[in-house]
Scaffold this motif. Sequence first.
Motif, short mmCIF file in Angstrom:
data_model
loop_
_atom_site.label_atom_id
_atom_site.label_comp_id
_atom_site.label_asym_id
_atom_site.label_seq_id
_atom_site.Cartn_x
_atom_site.Cartn_y
_atom_site.Cartn_z
N UNK A 90 1.85 7.57 2.96
CA UNK A 90 1.76 8.86 3.19
C UNK A 90 2.82 9.05 4.27
N UNK A 91 3.62 10.02 3.93
CA UNK A 91 4.82 10.19 5.01
C UNK A 91 4.25 10.72 6.63
N UNK A 92 3.18 11.18 6.88
CA UNK A 92 2.89 11.51 8.15
C UNK A 92 2.00 10.44 8.85
N UNK A 93 1.97 9.30 8.31
CA UNK A 93 1.25 7.98 8.62
C UNK A 93 2.07 7.45 9.63
N UNK A 149 4.12 20.48 26.62
CA UNK A 149 3.03 20.95 25.87
C UNK A 149 3.32 20.84 24.18
N UNK A 150 4.53 21.10 24.02
CA UNK A 150 5.02 21.08 22.42
C UNK A 150 5.16 19.74 21.94
N UNK A 160 -4.04 10.21 13.80
CA UNK A 160 -4.14 9.08 12.74
C UNK A 160 -3.91 7.85 13.10
N UNK A 163 -7.17 6.43 13.75
CA UNK A 163 -8.20 6.16 12.78
C UNK A 163 -7.60 4.63 12.33
N UNK A 164 -6.30 4.32 12.29
CA UNK A 164 -6.03 3.08 11.49
C UNK A 164 -5.92 2.12 12.57
N UNK A 176 1.39 18.44 21.70
CA UNK A 176 0.70 18.70 20.48
C UNK A 176 1.16 17.99 19.09
N UNK A 193 -2.51 12.76 26.09
CA UNK A 193 -2.52 13.56 27.42
C UNK A 193 -2.31 12.70 28.79
N UNK A 211 0.80 -1.30 -0.15
CA UNK A 211 -0.10 -0.07 0.03
C UNK A 211 0.93 1.26 -0.04
N UNK A 212 0.28 2.22 -0.66
CA UNK A 212 0.99 3.57 -0.84
C UNK A 212 1.15 3.99 0.69
#
Lengths: 155, 310
Positions: A5-8, A103-104, A115, A118-119, A107, A22, A2-3
């Motif tokens: 995406x770099x941020x996945x 905190x950085x 993501x 989601x997966x 984030x 958190x 599967x293709x």
Amino acid sequence: MTYTIPDEPTPSTLAKLAVRPMWPLFALMFVNTGVSWLWFIANSFFQGSPYLKKEVAWIALGLAGSCLGVFAIATALSQGFIDESMIPYLLIILTVWKLGISYKIFVLQNNSFELFEYFQESVSNGAIPFIAMVIIFQQISLYQLLPSYIYLVLR
Amino acid sequence: MNDNRIEQLLIHANQQLHHGDTYGAIDSLKQLLSYEPDIADAHALLAICLFHSKRLEAAKYEAGIALQLAPDSSFSHYAQGVILTAARQFTVAEDNLNQAIQLEPTNATYLLAKANLLTLSGKNKQVLPLLEQAIATEPELVDCYVALGEYYLERGDYKKAQTYATEAMHLDSDDQDAITLMGSIHLQLGNMDEAKDHALWALSHNAMAVKPLFLMSAIKAKQSIWLGLWWRFNSFMSKIGEAKQILILISLYFFYRLGDQLFSDLEMSNAATICTITWLAFCVYSWMGPVIFHRSLVKELQSFSFDKHF
């Protein structure tokens, strides 16, 4: 194949141990900075976060800043530039620095976590390890276990 | 994979994006790119989908690949322009959009993207002629009328805004952006029921659409002082960007701790307690605000019914 995406995220076999970011942030507030930052790194690894290196870099910066801060306070005190009544105020700056860095990282990790969620079908509840850490670290007096310099950096 | 199949998958992904199914569109494009990784249009469309999902870094990466693969494609330049506009890199974005317009002058969508960029970069005088040019180029494109309606709405000219919103709804009565625009005009005119009905109408087409949800939230925020306050605070924080956001929150915490320590040292225990309680109240309020807001929105959507006269 599967293709990708770099941020996945590319979750490791330990993905089931990943929790919402958190919880490590709460660990900063209710346990200590050392535990929180270690948890952030572990969580990023479990998620397979693409920002792992960035997060480690931020933590390294946080540690360096904290060490420098503690060193500066200790030096200023020994040279007589400040008196002891100033220390609580200067320690606030140190706390604010650690909180800002955390905190950085929160984030950054939150972006990849959305993501990851989601997966991944389910996500572990971070409350249990969090409560365990609070209880354990209430029993341990880090002040007595660690040299005061390291304690101030990691508290 | 043959050209026909590739085209079909691209059209399918485009339709998914148009109907607000961004995740579905991303999945379709990933499927396509797994077989054919060198299709510039797929990368460009994927970049736009990622931008809609607020995945800006990945969107930049995909738009870059699209441009590498097809440096003369107007769509690749358009995608890059839209994404760099969102990244506030206005000069490069404008160059890309100019190239897209030069390559395909009859595409009104590119003109609208440039109008959006000019609005964001503060070049307001050039916006209106560009929007009018877009309408002249594609008079059947609903987005042109919506953009003009939004232009007049922002400037407080509700009569003109309403004219364009009506025109847009006349062209496509199911267009979510047109319905939402009409709802926003009603909100500004103080017709809360009408505004709510329009928001619900738009949401009935796609409950995940951002603009109608934003309108619905704005209506709820106007109806309740406490939620409104949180909504404004949240909107302000979203606008200023991540770095400033962290700086403000950390400053608030710093002043709380400083006040607390100072009052304790001065043996003003009551003031120190007030300081702590105020900070705690802020924490609880900012923590609970989104939860209450979300619940009240869900409640509103569940009791979905139009006004009798709608």
